[in-house]
Design a protein around this motif. Structure first.
Motif, short mmCIF file in Angstrom:
data_model
loop_
_atom_site.label_atom_id
_atom_site.label_comp_id
_atom_site.label_asym_id
_atom_site.label_seq_id
_atom_site.Cartn_x
_atom_site.Cartn_y
_atom_site.Cartn_z
N ASP A 111 66.20 49.65 7.64
CA ASP A 111 67.06 50.28 8.65
C ASP A 111 67.14 51.79 8.40
O ASP A 111 67.91 52.26 7.56
N LEU A 112 66.35 52.52 9.17
CA LEU A 112 66.25 53.97 8.99
C LEU A 112 67.54 54.70 9.35
O LEU A 112 67.95 55.64 8.67
N TYR A 113 68.18 54.26 10.40
CA TYR A 113 69.38 54.93 10.91
C TYR A 113 70.50 54.91 9.86
O TYR A 113 71.06 55.94 9.51
N VAL A 114 70.79 53.72 9.34
CA VAL A 114 71.88 53.61 8.36
C VAL A 114 71.46 54.27 7.04
O VAL A 114 72.27 54.94 6.39
N SER A 162 63.81 56.29 15.96
CA SER A 162 62.82 55.71 15.05
C SER A 162 61.42 55.77 15.67
O SER A 162 60.44 56.02 14.97
N GLU A 222 69.66 63.53 16.09
CA GLU A 222 69.11 62.90 14.88
C GLU A 222 67.78 63.53 14.46
O GLU A 222 67.18 63.12 13.48
N ARG A 230 68.15 40.66 11.80
CA ARG A 230 68.98 41.77 11.33
C ARG A 230 69.74 42.37 12.51
O ARG A 230 69.26 42.38 13.64
N ASP A 289 71.74 48.61 15.35
CA ASP A 289 72.62 49.76 15.24
C ASP A 289 72.83 50.31 16.65
O ASP A 289 72.07 50.01 17.57
N PRO A 303 72.39 53.28 18.22
CA PRO A 303 71.41 54.06 19.00
C PRO A 303 70.33 53.21 19.67
O PRO A 303 70.01 53.43 20.85
N GLU A 304 69.78 52.23 18.94
CA GLU A 304 68.75 51.41 19.59
C GLU A 304 69.37 50.44 20.58
O GLU A 304 68.76 50.11 21.60
N ASN A 360 62.50 49.96 15.29
CA ASN A 360 63.51 49.22 14.55
C ASN A 360 63.26 47.71 14.70
O ASN A 360 63.15 47.21 15.81
#
Lengths: 72, 177
Positions: A44-47, B8, B38, B83, B86, B88-89, B107
């Motif tokens: 998880d890049l964002y977190v 991402s 970002e 999973r 988040d 943004p996605e 993601n």
């Protein structure tokens, strides 16, 4: 379906763990090290970027320096 | 065809030397305003700024209806087997499912969402490369170029699917000639 996703995540995590430059990761300050380890475990890049206190693409550069592949 | 891209996807794709081929697949790539916050690196920012100027990309505002839907998607994702998403996605998926865009994301949670709880299509670089190859715009080995330049690895299953499609196409061409 759940098994397929679990298998994908397992494969990705193993690849990230295996290819990571652990010596480099261990040399980093705690915050960056924690963020990279979180990324290795979750992808998880964002977190991970939030943990590191970096913008997403700054964290992505750190990921590349640490030789952690993005797997997806 | 239009797309909406999350951070991402953009930071990964911006490292790819053939990045502008994205606009042979999509007429417009929408960038949610938050996504710009970002992005910091010169390479990604320059690419986005150039493409915003040329009209290939456009900024998408933060709208309350999609914000709410995105939050619901985040909640939904936490109940499922994959999973969690988040925000943004999830926002990109909310926009994509309502407007018929393709959500572009690297993601894993976003990718699995389309099989579990959203009608939106979610493409990774892999699906974009696949579409480019299908249209004859890139060679078969482009997947390796992409992986090398972005330090991105596709799952083994996808790499094998890529190879077997390439082999079947070559066989069809041989039979046709």
């Amino acid at each position: 379906m759940a098994e397929i996703f679990a298998e994908r995540e397992r494969e990705a995590r193993e690849l990230r763990r295996r290819e990571a430059d652990w010596r480099y990761i261990d040399s980093l300050p705690p915050r960056l090290r924690a963020a990279l380890i979180f990324y290795i475990e979750t992808g998880d890049l964002y977190v991970a970027a939030k943990i590191a206190g970096l913008k997403a693409d700054e964290f992505n550069e750190l990921r590349i320096k640490a030789r952690i592949p993005h797997v997806n | 065809m239009m797309a909406v891209a999350d951070t991402s996807f953009l930071i990964d794709w911006a490292r790819f030397s053939l990045r502008d081929l994205l606009f042979r697949v999509f007429d417009t790539v929408w960038i949610p305003e938050d996504v710009l916050n970002e992005v910091q690196s010169e390479r990604t920012l320059t690419w986005i700024a150039d493409r915003l100027a040329s009209g290939h990309m456009s900024l998408f505002p933060l709208l309350p209806e999609y914000r709410d839907r995105a939050l619901r998607l985040v909640e939904l994702s936490r109940r499922g087997p994959a999973r969690g998403l988040d925000f943004p996605e999830a926002y990109c998926i909310a926009v994509a499912e309502d407007r018929g865009y393709v959500a572009l994301s690297e993601n894993g949670a976003a990718y699995s969402a389309q099989f579990l709880y959203t009608t939106a299509r979610v493409w990774r670089a892999y699906e974009v490369l696949w579409e480019l190859r299908r249209r004859g715009l890139v060679p078969d080995d482009v997947i390796h170029v992409h992986q090398e330049e972005t330090r991105h690895k596709f799952p083994q299953r996808d790499v094998e699917r890529w190879r077997s499609y390439g082999s079947s196409q070559s066989a069809s061409k041989r039979q046709g000639s």
